[in-house]
Motif scaffolding. Structure first.
Motif, PDB file in Angstrom:
ATOM      1  N   LEU A   1       0.807  -1.211   0.000  1.00  0.00           N
ATOM      2  CA  LEU A   1       0.000   0.000   0.000  1.00  0.00           C
ATOM      3  C   LEU A   1       0.848   1.273   0.000  1.00  0.00           C
ATOM      4  O   LEU A   1       1.710   1.455   0.856  1.00  0.00           O
ATOM      5  CB  LEU A   1      -0.939  -0.001   1.208  1.00  0.00           C
ATOM      6  CG  LEU A   1      -1.860  -1.233   1.292  1.00  0.00           C
ATOM      7  CD1 LEU A   1      -2.708  -1.176   2.550  1.00  0.00           C
ATOM      8  CD2 LEU A   1      -2.735  -1.329   0.047  1.00  0.00           C
TER       9      LEU A   1
ATOM     10  N   GLY B   1       0.065   5.239  -0.014  1.00  0.00           N
ATOM     11  CA  GLY B   1      -0.938   6.292   0.082  1.00  0.00           C
ATOM     12  C   GLY B   1      -0.301   7.664   0.048  1.00  0.00           C
ATOM     13  O   GLY B   1       0.925   7.812   0.085  1.00  0.00           O
TER      14      GLY B   1
ATOM     15  N   MET C   1      -6.727   2.541   3.471  1.00  0.00           N
ATOM     16  CA  MET C   1      -6.533   1.473   2.487  1.00  0.00           C
ATOM     17  C   MET C   1      -6.331   0.130   3.184  1.00  0.00           C
ATOM     18  O   MET C   1      -6.917  -0.891   2.801  1.00  0.00           O
ATOM     19  CB  MET C   1      -5.312   1.774   1.614  1.00  0.00           C
ATOM     20  CG  MET C   1      -5.485   2.893   0.617  1.00  0.00           C
ATOM     21  SD  MET C   1      -3.963   3.097  -0.343  1.00  0.00           S
ATOM     22  CE  MET C   1      -4.473   4.363  -1.501  1.00  0.00           C
TER      23      MET C   1
ATOM     24  N   ALA D   1      -8.476  -3.367   2.965  1.00  0.00           N
ATOM     25  CA  ALA D   1      -7.852  -4.612   2.518  1.00  0.00           C
ATOM     26  C   ALA D   1      -8.048  -5.721   3.552  1.00  0.00           C
ATOM     27  O   ALA D   1      -8.360  -6.867   3.204  1.00  0.00           O
ATOM     28  CB  ALA D   1      -6.361  -4.388   2.255  1.00  0.00           C
TER      29      ALA D   1
ATOM     30  N   SER E   1      -0.533  -1.782  -7.070  1.00  0.00           N
ATOM     31  CA  SER E   1      -1.422  -0.823  -7.714  1.00  0.00           C
ATOM     32  C   SER E   1      -2.724  -1.441  -8.198  1.00  0.00           C
ATOM     33  O   SER E   1      -3.768  -0.778  -8.196  1.00  0.00           O
ATOM     34  CB  SER E   1      -0.705  -0.141  -8.884  1.00  0.00           C
ATOM     35  OG  SER E   1      -0.268  -1.099  -9.835  1.00  0.00           O
TER      36      SER E   1
ATOM     37  N   THR F   1      -5.433  -1.035  -5.636  1.00  0.00           N
ATOM     38  CA  THR F   1      -5.879   0.283  -5.170  1.00  0.00           C
ATOM     39  C   THR F   1      -6.186   1.301  -6.263  1.00  0.00           C
ATOM     40  O   THR F   1      -6.819   2.318  -5.985  1.00  0.00           O
ATOM     41  CB  THR F   1      -4.810   0.893  -4.247  1.00  0.00           C
ATOM     42  OG1 THR F   1      -3.571   1.033  -4.981  1.00  0.00           O
ATOM     43  CG2 THR F   1      -4.563   0.002  -3.029  1.00  0.00           C
TER      44      THR F   1
ATOM     45  N   VAL G   1      -8.541   4.655  -5.771  1.00  0.00           N
ATOM     46  CA  VAL G   1      -7.937   5.993  -5.714  1.00  0.00           C
ATOM     47  C   VAL G   1      -8.564   6.912  -6.756  1.00  0.00           C
ATOM     48  O   VAL G   1      -8.849   8.085  -6.489  1.00  0.00           O
ATOM     49  CB  VAL G   1      -6.409   5.892  -5.912  1.00  0.00           C
ATOM     50  CG1 VAL G   1      -5.795   7.276  -6.075  1.00  0.00           C
ATOM     51  CG2 VAL G   1      -5.762   5.173  -4.732  1.00  0.00           C
TER      52      VAL G   1
ATOM     53  N   TYR H   1     -13.063   3.835  -1.441  1.00  0.00           N
ATOM     54  CA  TYR H   1     -12.118   2.865  -0.909  1.00  0.00           C
ATOM     55  C   TYR H   1     -12.752   1.510  -0.618  1.00  0.00           C
ATOM     56  O   TYR H   1     -12.046   0.532  -0.376  1.00  0.00           O
ATOM     57  CB  TYR H   1     -11.442   3.421   0.341  1.00  0.00           C
ATOM     58  CG  TYR H   1     -10.283   4.351   0.018  1.00  0.00           C
ATOM     59  CD1 TYR H   1     -10.171   4.940  -1.236  1.00  0.00           C
ATOM     60  CD2 TYR H   1      -9.305   4.629   0.960  1.00  0.00           C
ATOM     61  CE1 TYR H   1      -9.137   5.787  -1.550  1.00  0.00           C
ATOM     62  CE2 TYR H   1      -8.246   5.486   0.661  1.00  0.00           C
ATOM     63  CZ  TYR H   1      -8.167   6.054  -0.598  1.00  0.00           C
ATOM     64  OH  TYR H   1      -7.125   6.878  -0.905  1.00  0.00           O
TER      65      TYR H   1
ATOM     66  N   ILE I   1     -11.445  -1.381  -2.583  1.00  0.00           N
ATOM     67  CA  ILE I   1     -10.276  -2.138  -2.134  1.00  0.00           C
ATOM     68  C   ILE I   1     -10.724  -3.391  -1.384  1.00  0.00           C
ATOM     69  O   ILE I   1     -10.146  -4.472  -1.552  1.00  0.00           O
ATOM     70  CB  ILE I   1      -9.371  -1.268  -1.242  1.00  0.00           C
ATOM     71  CG1 ILE I   1      -8.807  -0.096  -2.053  1.00  0.00           C
ATOM     72  CG2 ILE I   1      -8.231  -2.095  -0.637  1.00  0.00           C
ATOM     73  CD1 ILE I   1      -8.001   0.901  -1.225  1.00  0.00           C
TER      74      ILE I   1
ATOM     75  N   SER J   1      -9.866  -7.026  -2.676  1.00  0.00           N
ATOM     76  CA  SER J   1      -9.123  -7.900  -1.762  1.00  0.00           C
ATOM     77  C   SER J   1      -9.803  -9.252  -1.640  1.00  0.00           C
ATOM     78  O   SER J   1      -9.135 -10.299  -1.651  1.00  0.00           O
ATOM     79  CB  SER J   1      -9.010  -7.245  -0.380  1.00  0.00           C
ATOM     80  OG  SER J   1      -8.250  -6.053  -0.439  1.00  0.00           O
TER      81      SER J   1
END
Length: 223
Positions: A19, A21, A30, A34, A190, A193, A197, A202, A205, A209
């Motif tokens: 991750l 950020g 994030m 996840a 990447s 996320t 982003v 979010y 994610i 995941s």
């Protein structure tokens, strides 16, 4: 014993969220998504501004010692550790493993001194052998986008004892190929996320995941 337990947890979970950020709060948000989606191995890169704050915050909230089915269970580590100074700072902030983009012997020695798993980036057989000689348990094959899953079996010909974790270029389409080829785990950056982003949502994610965890578990099923 704790070091070996962390290594075993990484191998058992099989998917590492890498991750990056724009702030500590961003990285924590994030990570929480996840973890909620099922990825329990979290790598906060040291390229995040004030990354140590994010690591400390997550380490206080989550624990590798919690029951695996607990919502408090996760293993928090630090990534992009370029030198032993960065690694030590991350460990003091609560990181339970350290990842680097390349093989830095002094960083490996520092982590071994404190019995913290270290996963340096490697590209060649020579680097993998040097990492093993330094006591590295898992080598990060990086950037994974430069290789194919067949690289794993090629490396394991002369070095069957090497545990390799491709990172960079791993996605839902090829994760199964990497795992079936013998990767001990995979690092996902990447692809996990980017969409979240771009949209600011979010929760994407968390959903991504869950897809990665399902893909990993499916790849581990006997043929």
């Amino acid at each position: 014993m704790k070091k070996m337990k962390i290594v075993q947890q990484i191998a058992a979970e099989g998917v590492v969220a890498v991750l990056r950020g724009s702030s500590p709060d961003d990285a924590v948000a994030m990570a929480e998504q996840a973890i909620a989606g099922g990825i329990k191995i979290i790598e906060i890169t040291m390229t995040v501004p004030f990354a140590l704050q994010a690591i400390e915050s997550l380490a206080k909230k989550y624990s590798s010692q919690a029951a695996p089915d607990s919502d408090r269970y996760a293993v928090i580590g630090a990534g992009t550790a370029l030198d032993p100074e960065s690694a030590r700072a991350a460990i003091l902030a609560g990181a339970e493993f350290v990842v680097g983009p390349s093989l830095n012997p002094d960083t490996v020695k520092l982590c071994n001194r404190y019995r913290v798993p270290v996963m340096p980036g490697v590209m060649t057989i020579k680097e993998i052998q040097e990492a093993l000689e330094l006591g590295v348990d898992i080598c990060k094959l990086f950037p994974g986008s430069l290789y194919s899953p067949s690289t794993i079996s090629a490396v394991k010909g002369p070095l069957p004892q090497a545990n390799l974790m491709p990172t960079g270029g791993v996605n839902l389409a090829n994760l199964g190929d990497w795992i079936r080829a013998g990767a001990v785990a995979v690092g996902i950056g990447s692809d996990l996320t980017n969409e979240a982003v771009k949209t600011g949502d979010y929760s994407l994610i968390r959903r991504k995941s869950a897809e990665y965890v399902a893909a990993y578990r499916n790849a581990k099923q006997p043929v």
